[in-house]
Design a protein around this motif. Structure first.
Motif, short mmCIF file in Angstrom:
data_model
loop_
_atom_site.label_atom_id
_atom_site.label_comp_id
_atom_site.label_asym_id
_atom_site.label_seq_id
_atom_site.Cartn_x
_atom_site.Cartn_y
_atom_site.Cartn_z
N GLU A 182 0.82 -1.21 0.00
CA GLU A 182 0.00 0.00 0.00
C GLU A 182 0.85 1.26 0.00
OE1 GLU A 182 -3.17 0.11 -0.55
OE2 GLU A 182 -3.18 -2.09 -0.67
N ASP A 183 1.98 1.22 0.73
CA ASP A 183 2.88 2.38 0.73
C ASP A 183 3.49 2.59 -0.66
OD1 ASP A 183 2.41 2.81 3.40
OD2 ASP A 183 4.19 1.70 4.07
N ALA A 184 3.86 1.50 -1.31
CA ALA A 184 4.44 1.61 -2.65
C ALA A 184 3.41 2.15 -3.64
CB ALA A 184 4.95 0.25 -3.11
N ILE A 185 2.16 1.68 -3.55
CA ILE A 185 1.10 2.20 -4.44
C ILE A 185 0.92 3.70 -4.21
CG2 ILE A 185 -1.35 2.10 -4.96
CD1 ILE A 185 -1.28 -0.88 -4.21
N SER A 186 0.85 4.09 -2.94
CA SER A 186 0.65 5.52 -2.63
C SER A 186 1.79 6.37 -3.16
CB SER A 186 0.52 5.71 -1.11
OG SER A 186 -0.61 5.03 -0.61
N TRP A 187 3.01 5.86 -3.05
CA TRP A 187 4.18 6.61 -3.52
C TRP A 187 4.10 6.84 -5.03
CZ3 TRP A 187 8.49 6.41 -6.62
CH2 TRP A 187 9.55 7.26 -6.27
N ILE A 188 3.71 5.81 -5.76
CA ILE A 188 3.62 5.94 -7.22
C ILE A 188 2.45 6.84 -7.62
CG2 ILE A 188 3.07 4.63 -9.31
CD1 ILE A 188 4.85 2.39 -8.23
N VAL A 189 1.30 6.68 -6.96
CA VAL A 189 0.15 7.52 -7.27
C VAL A 189 0.47 8.99 -7.03
CG1 VAL A 189 -2.20 8.10 -6.54
CG2 VAL A 189 -1.55 5.70 -6.87
N GLU A 190 1.20 9.27 -5.95
CA GLU A 190 1.57 10.66 -5.62
C GLU A 190 2.40 11.28 -6.74
OE1 GLU A 190 4.46 12.96 -2.40
OE2 GLU A 190 3.71 10.94 -1.95
N ARG A 191 3.14 10.48 -7.48
CA ARG A 191 4.04 11.01 -8.52
C ARG A 191 3.47 10.92 -9.93
NH1 ARG A 191 6.11 10.07 -4.10
NH2 ARG A 191 7.99 11.11 -3.36
N ALA A 192 2.20 10.55 -10.02
CA ALA A 192 1.53 10.58 -11.32
C ALA A 192 1.52 12.01 -11.85
CB ALA A 192 0.11 10.04 -11.19
N GLY A 193 1.89 12.18 -13.11
CA GLY A 193 1.96 13.51 -13.70
C GLY A 193 3.31 14.15 -13.59
N ARG A 194 4.14 13.65 -12.67
CA ARG A 194 5.52 14.15 -12.55
C ARG A 194 6.50 13.09 -13.07
NH1 ARG A 194 6.40 15.87 -6.53
NH2 ARG A 194 5.00 14.10 -6.15
N ASP A 195 6.56 11.99 -12.34
CA ASP A 195 7.48 10.93 -12.74
C ASP A 195 6.83 9.92 -13.69
OD1 ASP A 195 9.28 12.09 -10.99
OD2 ASP A 195 8.67 10.81 -9.32
N PHE A 196 5.50 9.75 -13.56
CA PHE A 196 4.82 8.69 -14.30
C PHE A 196 3.61 9.22 -15.06
CE2 PHE A 196 6.35 6.74 -10.21
CZ PHE A 196 7.44 6.08 -10.76
N ASP A 197 3.27 8.53 -16.14
CA ASP A 197 2.09 8.85 -16.93
C ASP A 197 0.84 8.58 -16.08
OD1 ASP A 197 1.18 8.23 -20.35
OD2 ASP A 197 -0.17 8.60 -18.69
N PRO A 198 -0.05 9.57 -15.90
CA PRO A 198 -1.23 9.36 -15.06
C PRO A 198 -2.13 8.22 -15.53
CG PRO A 198 -0.90 11.70 -15.48
CD PRO A 198 0.06 10.96 -16.36
N ASP A 199 -2.31 8.08 -16.85
CA ASP A 199 -3.15 6.99 -17.36
C ASP A 199 -2.53 5.63 -17.06
OD1 ASP A 199 -4.03 8.98 -20.21
OD2 ASP A 199 -5.28 8.50 -18.46
N VAL A 200 -1.20 5.55 -17.15
CA VAL A 200 -0.51 4.31 -16.84
C VAL A 200 -0.65 4.00 -15.36
CG1 VAL A 200 1.73 3.13 -16.77
CG2 VAL A 200 1.10 4.51 -18.77
N VAL A 201 -0.53 5.02 -14.53
CA VAL A 201 -0.67 4.81 -13.08
C VAL A 201 -2.08 4.32 -12.75
CG1 VAL A 201 -0.70 5.95 -10.82
CG2 VAL A 201 1.13 6.44 -12.45
N ASP A 202 -3.12 4.89 -13.40
CA ASP A 202 -4.49 4.43 -13.15
C ASP A 202 -4.63 2.95 -13.51
OD1 ASP A 202 -6.18 7.51 -14.19
OD2 ASP A 202 -5.29 6.90 -12.28
#
Length: 546
Positions: free
Chosen positions: A480-500
């Motif tokens: 859950e911590d790892a998911i939250s960390w990646i979701v927090e960086r959607a739009g900066r480090d990661f593609d938001p659609d890919v994160v979804d």
């Protein structure tokens, strides 16, 4: 390892070149003593050749002329009391040479502390000249040369593994004999490095079945011969060599050629003949035997297309597993990456996202292609991979260059393949999986949709798997911590659609396949440590625990 009943026919091995030992001392007595003490010394079948230098300047020149120097017998006091240590710094840092061993033979041990020299300068051993008897000198040199030989073996194994990836991975995408056969020869020639004169022949491919051997592909001096019988070549040595091949003699190795037998169903046999001088090591010939086995699979697949997909996946998994085993990576890393990348791509495709890049064929291949994302790490030295703590300077540059090197290896192997092949997808992923969505990543600083979709998916999957597995410097994160960390960086480090899509896939895995997630306390290995350093380099101090 070859089984006792499947050993290749091998001629007597070619003599190995001697280990070069550079003796650096203004006093010629050390060189004279070394000649006497090392006379007749042989390590793993190789003798010793001595090179003398009376100053640091002469030693630097000698190292330029002999970059393959195995050992330096070094007097610290040369032009100055510390000139010898300065020479070591030049060797390690300026020349980037971490393999050459150093044995200090100190005439005046009071000039420099032994602990300082060994700790700060990667010195293998320290001896006082006055106490260095011929027997002690011979034993010390033998130990250092064995260490050098082990480093050379590791490097050869790493290069051989990279050659195997290039030589075999793309074969299983060549769906017909007309495509496969001409492309086998450049690969086996590149793997062996012994010459470019080669033939691929078929026996038993015409009805009624006969024993005639026919040329189907050729290169080098045989290039003009195709679709003719070997008996018409006027090459009795070639004909005799191919006739020697049998189920009990599938690999023949002679000083001036090698021949391989490729098994196939239905009474059809493939044969490869490569002409050139052989001086390979046992490890290299084991690679050749591995290549023959994989090439046999590709040969059968060209005749039995229905087996292509299964065999292709098995081979890529085997190559990825070899890299994982070599680096002792976190257990199950490749399997998790394949499933996660493939599932995210499938989810995006089902949602109708990125239709210009994501189609059914891409979705089918991208998970398997992702297994080769870090193939470029095979070019990074074991010294760098195993180095504790943060990397700086050339070591960090070598880590970051793995994206470029991996892309080059895979892109070159993909050249003869048509369309968007598994290897071309893998090449994109290898090059761009450390780009960031906001443009602050590497290798090219691409931003947003300019980053290929396979690399955007891989970036999320690779970081998530790194977070939920143990590392040398921290334990595994909770999912859950790892998911939250990646979701927090959607739009900066990661593609938001890919994160979804990633979150949707992970939630489904938590329900349907909880065993997919790694167990706590798994091994991390050198590659695990390097992944961690790559993450910290990529995402900076915003995630100190990564």
């Amino acid at each position: 390892m070859l089984h006792d009943d499947a050993r290749p026919e091998m001629a007597d091995p070619v003599a190995k070149p001697p280990f070069k030992v550079l003796v650096v001392d203004p006093d010629p007595s050390l060189l004279a003593a070394s000649r006497s003490a090392l006379d007749g010394l042989s390590i793993e079948g190789a003798g010793v050749a001595l090179v003398g230098a009376s100053s640091a300047a002469e030693a630097r020149d000698a190292l330029q002329r002999h970059p393959d120097t195995a050992l330096i017998l070094l007097e610290i006091a040369l032009e100055s009391d510390r000139a010898g240590l300065d020479l070591v710094t030049h060797l390690r840092r300026e020349l980037g040479n971490q393999r050459t061993r150093i044995l200090v033979c100190a005439g005046n041990p009071e000039l420099t502390a032994e602990d300082e020299a060994i700790a700060a300068n990667d010195v293998g051993d320290w001896r006082v000249k006055a106490e260095l008897t011929p027997r002690a000198l011979r034993a010390a040199v033998a130990g250092q040369l064995r260490t050098f030989a082990s480093f050379q073996a590791l490097a050869a194994g790493r290069k051989g593994l990279a050659r195997m990836l290039v030589a075999t991975t793309g074969l299983l995408e060549m769906r017909t004999p007309d495509v496969l056969f001409p492309n086998i020869l450049p690969r086996v020639v590149g793997l062996l490095g012994i010459g470019h004169h080669a033939l691929l022949c078929i026996q038993g491919d015409t009805l009624p079945r006969d024993r005639k051997i026919r040329v189907r592909a050729s290169t080098g001096r045989f290039a003009n011969w195709k679709d003719v019988e070997v008996s018409a070549l006027g090459e009795p040595r070639v004909e005799t060599a191919l006739e020697r091949l049998s189920p009990g003699s599938e690999t023949i190795i002679e000083p001036d050629f090698c021949a391989l037998r490729l098994r196939a169903n239905g009474g059809i046999t493939g044969m490869i003949y490569v002409e050139g001088r052989n001086d390979g090591t046992a490890r290299e010939w084991q690679l050749l035997e591995l290549f023959r086995n994989k090439c046999s699979i590709a040969f059968e697949n060209a005749l039995l297309i229905e087996e292509l997909n299964t065999s292709q996946k098995a081979t890529v998994l085997a190559m990825g597993a070899l890299a994982e085993y070599k680096d002792n990576a976190a257990s199950g890393h490749l399997q998790r990456i394949e499933k996660l990348v493939g599932s995210i791509a499938r989810d995006l495709h089902q949602r109708g996202k990125f239709g210009d890049e994501l189609d059914a064929e891409f979705v089918e291949k991208v998970g398997l292609a992702a297994l080769l994302h870090d193939v470029g790490m095979l070019s990074v030295s074991d010294e760098t991979l195993g180095m504790p703590g943060e990397l700086t300077g050339i070591d960090m540059q070598m880590i970051q260059r793995h994206t470029e090197i991996g892309h080059r290896i895979l892109a070159e192997a993909a050249v003869p393949l048509r369309g968007r092949s598994l290897l071309s997808i893998a090449a994109e992923i290898a090059r761009y999986h450390h780009e960031r969505y906001d443009g602050s990543g590497y290798l090219e600083g691409l931003k947003g949709n300019a980053i290929p979709i396979g690399a955007r998916i891989m970036a999320v999957a690779d970081v998530f798997d790194a977070l939920i597995t143990s590392r040398q410097y921290r334990g595994a994160w909770a999912v859950e911590d790892a998911i939250s960390w990646i979701v927090e960086r959607a739009g900066r480090d990661f593609d938001p659609d890919v994160v979804d899509a990633f979150v949707h896939v992970i939630r489904r895995l938590q329900t349907d396949d909880p065993g997919w997630f790694p167990r706590a306390g798994g091994s991390h290995g050198m590659l695990g440590g390097s992944i961690g350093r790559k993450l910290r380099s990529l995402f900076g101090r915003r995630a100190e625990a990564v």
